[in-house]
Write an enzyme that holds these catalytic residues in place. Structure first.
Site, PDB file in Angstrom:
ATOM      1  N   ASP A 173     -29.798 -10.232   2.938  1.00  0.00           N
ATOM      2  CA  ASP A 173     -30.897 -10.998   3.525  1.00  0.00           C
ATOM      3  C   ASP A 173     -32.235 -10.305   3.204  1.00  0.00           C
ATOM      4  OD1 ASP A 173     -31.772 -13.193   5.511  1.00  0.00           O
ATOM      5  OD2 ASP A 173     -32.449 -11.404   6.553  1.00  0.00           O
ATOM      6  N   TYR A 285     -42.232 -10.022   8.214  1.00  0.00           N
ATOM      7  CA  TYR A 285     -42.535 -11.372   7.733  1.00  0.00           C
ATOM      8  C   TYR A 285     -44.026 -11.686   7.831  1.00  0.00           C
ATOM      9  CZ  TYR A 285     -37.495 -12.135   7.945  1.00  0.00           C
ATOM     10  OH  TYR A 285     -36.138 -12.049   7.745  1.00  0.00           O
ATOM     11  N   HIS A 340     -23.980 -17.040   6.223  1.00  0.00           N
ATOM     12  CA  HIS A 340     -25.070 -16.150   5.810  1.00  0.00           C
ATOM     13  C   HIS A 340     -24.736 -14.675   6.076  1.00  0.00           C
ATOM     14  CE1 HIS A 340     -29.224 -14.860   5.143  1.00  0.00           C
ATOM     15  NE2 HIS A 340     -29.178 -14.203   6.275  1.00  0.00           N
TER      16      HIS A 340
END
Length: 367
Positions: A173, A285, A340
């Protein structure tokens, strides 16, 4: 009159660049606003249905026993001279063996690699890191301290501080994003690259602009641009969002996967329920859009890309496109029933695929 296709004069070019930048940030913050409105509606719905439960937050003072399981390795710390930050990691396997460095994603920490720590310690010094701002690693207060350049430099500095000049680098990820960029910027430090459920960064940035479906799946990238509100939403209903990410039918590990135990879930809740524990991870982020566009750099070491086809956040088409950026042996394996959270979902299969790749590359070198 300027001919069509002729180079724009410098003032016109500057206007075009400024207009493009303005449009880019208008799109970013417009979508951020849409995501915030959706989150606000969910908050109101939760308050309307269960007002007493919405703001419940259980204080977790003691870590669950699984975080101190000796079979996973030893808890260690290293302080980086340049940044002054102290990093926490768990290490398994003897010192002096080749280094395998593991980089987790969001919202995870070193524990997401528990199955790999046990598996690869026989032949490697396996180090599962808490990235900057996560878990027991220091978390600088300002979001500017989480730019990609800082995160890439962290890995280089940690490698050197551990006494190594190269490693097998594995990332999942967001940790996969960092792994790609480390491999691009410091190719001499990465003997083999293994990435789990994250495409080459250039593929991701180009694909998301051309495919609205991926833009929607990546909505949290935009939502996280807001101050404090994303952290607040995570805390609602005693971190229900965090639990749902790993366990819900839409985003979690499927019925055929290795589901997280109650103690595993409690480990995640313990780490992320500590005061301020979510701000560092979300700050990763908050600086991303200021680092775009990413350059079209190629990867020159043998690369393995593992992908869970049921990934709720990343479309599988990006995995195949990644091939064009790897100028060495590239292997892509897509697991049809996996989510995921691949290294936790299908640990036995993932470990076997990694072993096969590592041994194939060793054999190829000898030949």
């Amino acid at each position: 009159m300027a001919r069509p296709g002729a180079a724009c004069p410098p003032p016109a070019r500057r206007v075009m660049v400024a207009a493009r930048a303005l449009l880019f940030w208008a799109l970013v913050y417009s979508y951020c606003g849409v995501c915030a409105c959706i989150a606000g509606l969910r908050l109101l719905w939760s308050i309307g249905r269960r007002p007493g439960e919405t703001f419940r937050w259980v204080v977790r003072e003691n870590p669950p026993a699984c975080l101190n399981d000796p079979s996973l390795g030893t808890h260690c710390y290293v302080r980086i001279k340049d940044s002054g930050l102290r990093f926490h990691y768990v290490a398994a396997g003897e010192r002096g063996k080749p280094l395998m460095l593991l980089l987790h994603g969001f919202p995870e920490f070193w524990y997401s690699w528990r199955h790999q720590l046990r598996e690869f310690k026989s032949e490697y010094r396996v180090v599962a890191l808490d990235l900057r701002g996560y878990g027991e690693t220091d978390a600088p207060p300002h979001k500017e301290n989480y730019k990609l350049d800082c995160l890439i430099a962290d890995i280089k500095d940690i490698l050197e501080s551990l006494g190594y000049n190269k490693c097998v680098l594995i990332g999942h990820d967001w940790g996969g994003m960092i792994a790609w960029l480390v491999a691009i910027c410091y190719p001499e430090m990465v003997t083999k690259l293994i990435v789990v459920n994250f495409p080459h960064p250039s593929v991701f940035t180009e694909y998301i602009l051309r495919h609205p479906s991926q833009l929607i799946k990546s909505g949290y990238y935009f939502f996280f641009q807001m101050p404090w509100f994303p952290e607040f939403m995570f805390t609602l209903n005693d971190f229900k969002v965090l639990k749902s990410l790993f366990t819900s039918q839409a985003t979690g590990i499927g019925r055929k996967g290795c589901r997280l135990t109650a103690e595993d879930i409690e480990a995640y809740l313990y780490v992320f329920s500590q005061p301020g524990a979510l701000t560092g991870p979300i700050n990763h982020y908050r600086t991303l859009f200021s680092c775009l566009p990413l350059q079209h750099h190629e990867v020159i070491m043998p690369t393995l890309l593992l992908w869970g086809e049921r990934d709720a956040f990343m479309e599988v088409e990006m995995a195949e496109i990644t091939r064009i950026y790897v100028k060495n042996h590239f292997r892509l394996t897509i697991l049809s029933e996996a989510s995921h959270w691949l290294q936790q979902d299908q640990p036995d299969i993932v470990n076997k695929l990694i072993w096969t790749f590592l041994k194939e590359e060793t054999k190829r070198k000898r030949e």
